[in-house]
Design a protein around this motif. Structure first.
Motif, short mmCIF file in Angstrom:
data_model
loop_
_atom_site.label_atom_id
_atom_site.label_comp_id
_atom_site.label_asym_id
_atom_site.label_seq_id
_atom_site.Cartn_x
_atom_site.Cartn_y
_atom_site.Cartn_z
N GLU A 143 0.83 -1.21 0.00
CA GLU A 143 0.00 0.00 0.00
C GLU A 143 0.87 1.27 0.00
O GLU A 143 0.58 2.24 -0.73
N LEU A 144 1.92 1.26 0.78
CA LEU A 144 2.82 2.42 0.83
C LEU A 144 3.46 2.69 -0.52
O LEU A 144 3.57 3.85 -0.95
N LYS A 145 3.86 1.64 -1.21
CA LYS A 145 4.46 1.81 -2.54
C LYS A 145 3.46 2.39 -3.52
O LYS A 145 3.81 3.19 -4.40
N LEU A 146 2.20 1.99 -3.36
CA LEU A 146 1.14 2.53 -4.21
C LEU A 146 1.01 4.04 -4.04
O LEU A 146 0.97 4.80 -5.03
N TRP A 147 0.99 4.50 -2.78
CA TRP A 147 0.86 5.93 -2.52
C TRP A 147 2.12 6.69 -2.90
O TRP A 147 2.04 7.85 -3.35
N GLU A 148 3.27 6.07 -2.75
CA GLU A 148 4.50 6.69 -3.24
C GLU A 148 4.38 6.96 -4.74
O GLU A 148 4.75 8.01 -5.24
N LYS A 153 3.88 10.53 -9.38
CA LYS A 153 3.29 10.82 -10.68
C LYS A 153 2.78 12.26 -10.76
O LYS A 153 2.85 12.90 -11.82
N LEU A 154 2.27 12.78 -9.64
CA LEU A 154 1.74 14.15 -9.62
C LEU A 154 2.84 15.20 -9.58
O LEU A 154 2.62 16.36 -9.92
N TYR A 159 -0.38 17.76 -3.74
CA TYR A 159 -1.23 17.14 -2.74
C TYR A 159 -1.70 15.79 -3.31
O TYR A 159 -1.34 15.45 -4.44
N VAL A 160 -2.49 15.03 -2.58
CA VAL A 160 -2.78 13.67 -3.06
C VAL A 160 -3.69 13.63 -4.28
O VAL A 160 -3.75 12.61 -4.97
N ALA A 161 -4.41 14.73 -4.57
CA ALA A 161 -5.29 14.73 -5.73
C ALA A 161 -4.96 15.86 -6.70
O ALA A 161 -5.79 16.25 -7.51
N GLY A 162 -3.76 16.40 -6.60
CA GLY A 162 -3.37 17.47 -7.52
C GLY A 162 -2.63 18.61 -6.83
O GLY A 162 -2.04 18.42 -5.76
N LYS A 163 -2.71 19.77 -7.41
CA LYS A 163 -1.96 20.92 -6.91
C LYS A 163 -2.71 21.71 -5.85
O LYS A 163 -2.19 22.70 -5.33
N THR A 164 -3.93 21.28 -5.52
CA THR A 164 -4.75 22.00 -4.54
C THR A 164 -5.10 21.09 -3.37
O THR A 164 -5.47 19.93 -3.57
#
Length: 226
Positions: A143-148, A153-154, A159-164
């Motif tokens: 799971e940690l590798k997935l979030w890494e 990629k961003l 932030y976790v869903a983009g620049k905001t």
């Protein structure tokens, strides 16, 4: 308006912290709140059960409206106070989609972390098995590798869903903070480490930082080998 709100919470609980961050982001300071002890089983008290029959924290009430699940409470606050404080759901369909996706993936992330950090706390001694804990650790590492990968990629500074900053961060950041508090290596997971550093001093997060962490800054080493 905040004076019509009541939050029963436990320090260091990521679900409780989510609601507290959301309240700060929406400029709803001054709400009624009460810190309860998990160790003393105060979350099973009648005071909590009157609001939350599950006997869990957070327990949140706004007027006559009760919203106890942390994600639901965060959605509720953004919906009811959309024009107040910071917008937490972007308008763009693509950004909305990613925000919602990461929010609910954040709940899976929390479960994977809890399966290791609180394994001994929740599992009776006679039911504990090294093989089960090993599987939980492997699942958390995956799971940690997935979030890494998501954050890499961003790009740096995302932030976790983009620049905001969004509701997705309100759900995910407490998970990440608890992981590092529990000994996760920022050298082994540098992108998550960068994300943690990016957000830890955000005003809403500093204002709601777990009180017990302020008193004991050392943390634990449960995840040092993950």
């Amino acid at each position: 308006m905040a004076k019509d709100m009541t939050l029963l919470w436990g320090s260091g609980s990521p679900p409780c912290w989510r609601v507290m961050i959301a309240l700060e982001e929406k400029n709803l300071q001054g709400y009624n709140h009460k810190l309860l002890s998990f160790d003393k089983k105060e979350h099973k008290s009648q005071e909590v059960l009157d609001i939350n029959p599950r006997g869990q924290l957070p327990s949140f009430k706004h007027g006559d409206n009760i919203v106890n699940e942390s994600c639901a409470a965060c959605f509720y606050l953004e919906s009811q106070f959309k024009s107040q404080g910071n917008r937490l759901i972007p308008d763009s369909p693509a950004e909305q989609a990613l925000t919602y996706q990461r929010m609910f993936e954040g709940l899976v992330f929390y479960e994977k972390a809890a399966g290791v950090i609180w394994y001994e706390y929740y599992t009776p001694e006679e039911e504990r098995h090294d093989s089960a804990l090993k599987r939980n650790k492997e699942a958390l590492a995956t799971e940690l590798k997935l979030w890494e990968g998501y954050l890499k990629k961003l790009g740096s500074g995302s932030y976790v869903a983009g620049k905001t900053f969004s509701l997705a961060d309100i759900i995910v950041f407490p998970n990440v903070a608890y992981l590092f508090r529990s000994g996760l290596s920022a050298e082994r997971y540098p992108v998550l480490g960068e994300y943690y550093a990016l957000l830890k001093d955000r005003p809403s997060i500093k204002a709601s930082w777990p009180s017990e962490w302020l008193q004991d800054t050392k943390g634990e080493d449960t995840l040092k080998d993950i």
